[in-house]
Design an enzyme around this catalytic site. Structure first.
Site, PDB file in Angstrom:
ATOM      1  N   ARG A  43       0.795  -1.224   0.000  1.00 41.35           N
ATOM      2  CA  ARG A  43       0.000   0.000   0.000  1.00 41.35           C
ATOM      3  C   ARG A  43       0.833   1.283   0.000  1.00 41.35           C
ATOM      4  NH1 ARG A  43      -4.207   0.647   4.811  1.00 41.35           N
ATOM      5  NH2 ARG A  43      -4.525  -1.545   4.225  1.00 41.35           N
ATOM      6  N   HIS A  89      -8.503  -3.652  -7.305  1.00 39.79           N
ATOM      7  CA  HIS A  89      -8.219  -2.880  -6.088  1.00 39.79           C
ATOM      8  C   HIS A  89      -9.499  -2.682  -5.275  1.00 39.79           C
ATOM      9  CE1 HIS A  89      -5.374  -0.330  -3.894  1.00 39.79           C
ATOM     10  NE2 HIS A  89      -6.370   0.523  -3.705  1.00 39.79           N
ATOM     11  N   TYR A 133     -18.327  13.464 -13.266  1.00 44.70           N
ATOM     12  CA  TYR A 133     -18.241  14.620 -14.150  1.00 44.70           C
ATOM     13  C   TYR A 133     -16.939  14.678 -14.949  1.00 44.70           C
ATOM     14  CZ  TYR A 133     -22.090  16.283 -11.252  1.00 44.70           C
ATOM     15  OH  TYR A 133     -23.285  16.402 -10.591  1.00 44.70           O
TER      16      TYR A 133
END
Length: 894
Positions: A43, A89, A133
């Site tokens: 990570r 993921h 968006y």
């Protein structure tokens, strides 16, 4: 009805064998280590090979698998997030989306990897729009990091649910870890790596390939420093150099600004670049707070006028009486206009976290590229050999096309046709094909792969043109196979391939630095920038110091009137005059026995007729003390030199002391105690000796003593010393000290009286007898000059040679330079000759020697500047660096 066993003991249920007793301490340790390693490797820390954390790698791979390339239309960011989260993921959509956003921000990534369309945030600190968006696709540079992934160049691993495979690392052609850096906090460790310039990094990689033994310092000629996407000024290289050498360091970054002046005369500070990761609105607010809280004076208004079209523009309006340079320095000090970043190059290397320096980072990348090139070459060789095998079958079939067609027509089904083709033995008849395939293939069997390919071959391949294409392809393929085999056999060729591909990347994506580099005084050796030359250093009675080029002092004949050397106040005069090199270390000894250090080039330069700067402004001398004597040492950092040399000190009352130079070789800003001075006494002189010299002390009354240096045993810095010469009365005192050697035949003893008389006396006479006999220390000595009312008291003693010049300065500031050779030799018991004509009431203040400057013309008395010129400077009213401390100024006014 089922029996409820929930209340039964393990013994009653028969599960006793499945219960394992464990230590809670051991279990906690194991669980925590497993967790921490999962965070570290999976990570928080990047892989040193491709420079990515798993989430970055998965995003790029997911976009590549979706065909979301730079030459394709944009796709909704939400589509990419869903693809990556569902396949690779499963840690939440926000972590994936903010990774995409970060890779699309040109003010965060030095080389953005995602081409974003829509609102992806800005430097003002505004957040990006929601993922529904915005639209994204891969940048071309990111595609270079995914190139050849289909050629077995990297290992693949199962995804989180074992349903798919994902790459363990990307086969990047670009040293991404150095280009874009990385940051992350793991368990017990963290990483913070700075971005760099692509062109510089690739130059460094090529330099490493050419010379595996290259040092980090040599690599830094190519990879100079971090290069931030927001530009700015890297201020100071010491921390950067430390990071390059060790993997840990600190880089100071300043914003870039300039001054604009309005027609009214008011000034504005225009900030056009800010440090990395500093928000524009946050910086503007901070400057406003500093101004309103009166922490930074001189600011009347500040506003952020940045725009996409104009770029960054923060305007800081100044008050009319404000000094712009002072305000800028205050902003550097108190605001984020100057920021420091801690560099901590920690990355996963061969499965473990390591701190890596610049060379190790480049080395790991090149080793990874070598592995990728090797695996790609093997893959391409295997595919080429497979294709060569099929083409060979085609050529055999084409040479026996009638027989092949007959076998196929006679076969009941495709499977039987394949078996019949494999069983048939074909004889090559075409001489071109025999030469192409080799004589050993004259009688050839087909295998199942070739037979299947022949059955699937379209009839158009039987035309003459198609047959020629197959032969040409086979010939080209054989060359490719040979080249690939050579590549696998020769490591040097593979390194050449790496260099070629790196240069292609540089040509395609390389650019100029955005962050400029500004060195500070700690980064460079000032001595390297200062020309080494002799200078005249003068110190006045009231403590003004300056250095002047030796060339400004013209040589004159003995007896001249001299030239105006130093402009002084009426009650001031030049008291010390020395001629060191600009690279020497000046050691300042005060009347009270303190020692201070200063490099000669740090002494302010001034013209011959200026007064200089107050010594108290250069070194931390107490107000009730003053510099008494100076020595210059050329080799203060040379351990062998300082171990074998001494400093000999003497006082006005005839006390002498010897201390090893090594005790004074570590400069301190606050100075050190060089000698303990008795009440009523003052330090007078200091010289450097080699331990084998003879010391001569002279007193005002005209006597001098000569004794071996060994008569004075070395003592520590705080010691008082021993008697060197006996002083007659309260009016008499020591005026100078020199070190001589009886084997040095060229040296003579020069003495000068206060009314301008002087002479040179040899150490030995014509019969080889000592003119100044060697005695024990502490005696009265012998006469060295005949003191009369005409000559005045003795004021100076020097050891000189005929190749030197003498500089004489009187209390009025007049300076004379004359050749030592022009001064007559005389016995001890004589008064000497006139060296300098003085006005009534004037006296000699200081004498010094320098090497003769052959390129200067001797000037006559007519060229000398008249001593009647006004030597005084007007009283200073401005508060500048030349002003003395309050107590010294009071003594002047009084």
């Amino acid at each position: 009805m089922e029996e409820n066993n929930s209340n039964l003991t393990p013994e009653e249920t028969g599960d006793i064998d499945r219960i394992l007793p464990v230590s809670i301490e051991t279990e906690m340790k194991t669980a925590y280590i497993d967790y921490s390693m999962s965070v570290i490797v999976g990570r928080a820390l990047p892989d040193v090979r491709d420079g990515f954390k798993p989430v970055h790698r998965r995003v790029l791979y997911g976009m590549n698998e979706l065909g979301n390339n730079s030459n394709k239309p944009y796709k909704k960011a939400a589509r990419i997030v869903g693809e990556v989260m569902g396949k690779y993921h499963p840690h939440g959509d926000s972590s994936i989306y903010f990774t995409i956003v970060r890779m699309a921000q040109d003010f965060t990534m030095r080389y953005p990897l995602v081409d974003g369309q829509g609102n992806f945030g800005n430097q003002d600190g505004d957040p990006p729009a929601a993922m529904r968006y915005t639209e994204v696709r891969l940048e071309k540079i990111a595609e270079a990091m995914l190139e050849d992934i289909e050629k077995d160049t990297v290992d693949f691993q199962l995804n989180f649910d074992d349903s798919l495979e994902e790459p363990a690392v990307l086969p990047t052609r670009i040293p991404q870890l150095l280009l874009n850096g990385s940051s992350g906090i793991a368990v017990g460790m963290a990483t913070n790596m700075m971005p760099h310039n692509l062109s510089e990094v690739i130059d460094g990689c090529i330099a490493y390939i050419d010379n595996k033994e290259i040092t980090v310092e040599e690599l830094m000629r190519h990879v100079k420093a971090p290069d931030f996407p927001t530009g700015g000024i890297i201020f100071g290289m010491d921390g950067v150099r430390q990071a390059m050498l060790t993997g840990r360091g600190r880089v100071m970054v300043r914003g870039k600004c300039h001054i604009e002046t309005e027609k009214s005369g008011k000034e504005k500070i225009i900030i056009t670049e800010v440090p990395y990761q500093v928000g524009l609105d946050a910086l503007t607010d901070k400057i406003g707070q500093l101004a309103s809280n009166k922490i930074v004076d001189g600011i009347s208004y500040v506003n952020n006028e940045s725009s996409k079209r104009e770029g960054i523009r923060i305007v800081v309006e100044l008050k009319r009486d404000a000094v712009s340079s002072v305000v800028i320095n205050q902003l550097y000090k108190y605001s984020e206009l100057q920021t420091s970043f801690g560099i901590n190059n920690v990355a996963i290397c061969k499965g473990r976290p390591r701190t890596l320096n610049l060379k190790q980072l480049i080395q790991e990348f090149i080793e990874f590229r070598m592995e990728v090139i090797t695996r790609r070459t093997r893959f391409e060789l295997r595919k080429a050999q497979e294709r060569e095998h099929l083409l060979k079958g085609y050529l055999i079939a084409l040479d026996n096309i009638d027989e092949v067609i007959s076998i196929i027509r006679a076969s009941a089904n495709p499977e039987a046709a394949k078996e019949n083709l494999v069983a048939a033995q074909f004889r090559l008849k075409n001489s071109q094909i025999i030469r192409l395939l080799g004589e050993e293939t004259a009688n050839e069997f087909l295998d199942e792969v070739q037979a299947k390919a022949i059955l699937e071959m379209r009839l158009q391949r039987l035309t003459g043109m198609e047959r020629d294409k197959i032969r040409d392809e086979y010939l080209e393929l054989m060359k490719t196979i040979e080249r690939l085999k050579q590549l696998l056999a020769d490591e040097g060729l593979r390194y050449d391939v790496i260099k070629t591909e790196l240069l292609e990347i540089k040509t395609k994506f390389g650019d100029e630095r955005k962050s400029s580099i500004e060195y500070n005084a700690d980064d460079i050796s000032i001595e390297d920038l200062i020309e080494e030359e002799d200078v005249v250093v003068t110190i006045s009675h009231l403590g003004y110091i300056k250095r002047t080029p030796v060339s400004e002092y013209r040589q004159q004949r003995r007896g001249g009137r001299g030239g105006k050397g130093v402009a002084t106040r009426e009650e001031d005069y030049v008291e010390h005059l020395f001629v060191p090199s600009t690279h020497d270390t000046m050691m300042f000894f005060t009347e009270k026995g303190r020692l201070f250090w200063l490099k000669v080039y740090e002494i302010p330069e001034g013209e011959k007729n200026t007064k200089g700067r107050a010594v108290q402004n250069l070194i931390q001398i107490p107000g009730d003390d003053k510099v008494r004597t100076i020595i210059n040492v050329k080799k203060l950092t040379d351990e062998e030199y300082v171990k074998n040399h001494f400093i000999v000190l003497c006082t006005r009352k005839g006390i002498i002391k010897k201390t090893a130079l090594q005790d004074f070789s570590r400069p301190r800003a606050t100075g050190v105690n060089a000698i303990t001075i008795n009440e009523g006494d003052q330090l007078l002189e200091a010289i450097v000796t080699d331990g084998n010299s003879e010391i001569m002390l002279a007193v005002k009354s005209g006597r001098a003593i000569r004794f071996p240096e060994e008569k004075v045993r070395p003592t520590g810095r705080g010691a008082i010393g021993v008697t060197g010469i006996e002083v007659d009365d309260e009016t008499d005192e020591v005026i100078g000290m020199i070190s001589v050697n009886k084997n040095d035949k060229e040296k003579t003893v020069l003495v000068v009286s206060e009314k301008g008389y002087g002479k040179r006396t040899p150490l030995t006479d014509e019969d080889g007898e000592d003119v100044y006999r060697i005695t024990n220390r502490g005696g009265k000595g012998v006469k060295t000059i005949n003191i009369t009312e005409k000559t005045g008291k003795l004021v100076g003693i020097l050891d000189v040679t005929e190749k030197q010049d003498l500089i004489i300065t009187c209390k009025s500031g007049i300076t004379l330079r004359t050749g030592v050779a022009s001064i007559k030799e005389a016995g001890r018991n004589t008064q000497g000759v006139i060296l300098m004509r003085l006005d009534n009431g004037d006296e000699i203040a200081a004498i010094s020697k320098i090497e003769e400057q052959e390129d200067e013309d001797a000037a006559g008395e007519d060229e000398a500047i008249s001593s009647t010129e006004n030597n005084n400077l007007p009283e200073q009213t401005s508060n500048d660096d030349n002003t003395l401390p309050d107590n010294e100024s009071q003594s002047i006014n009084n």
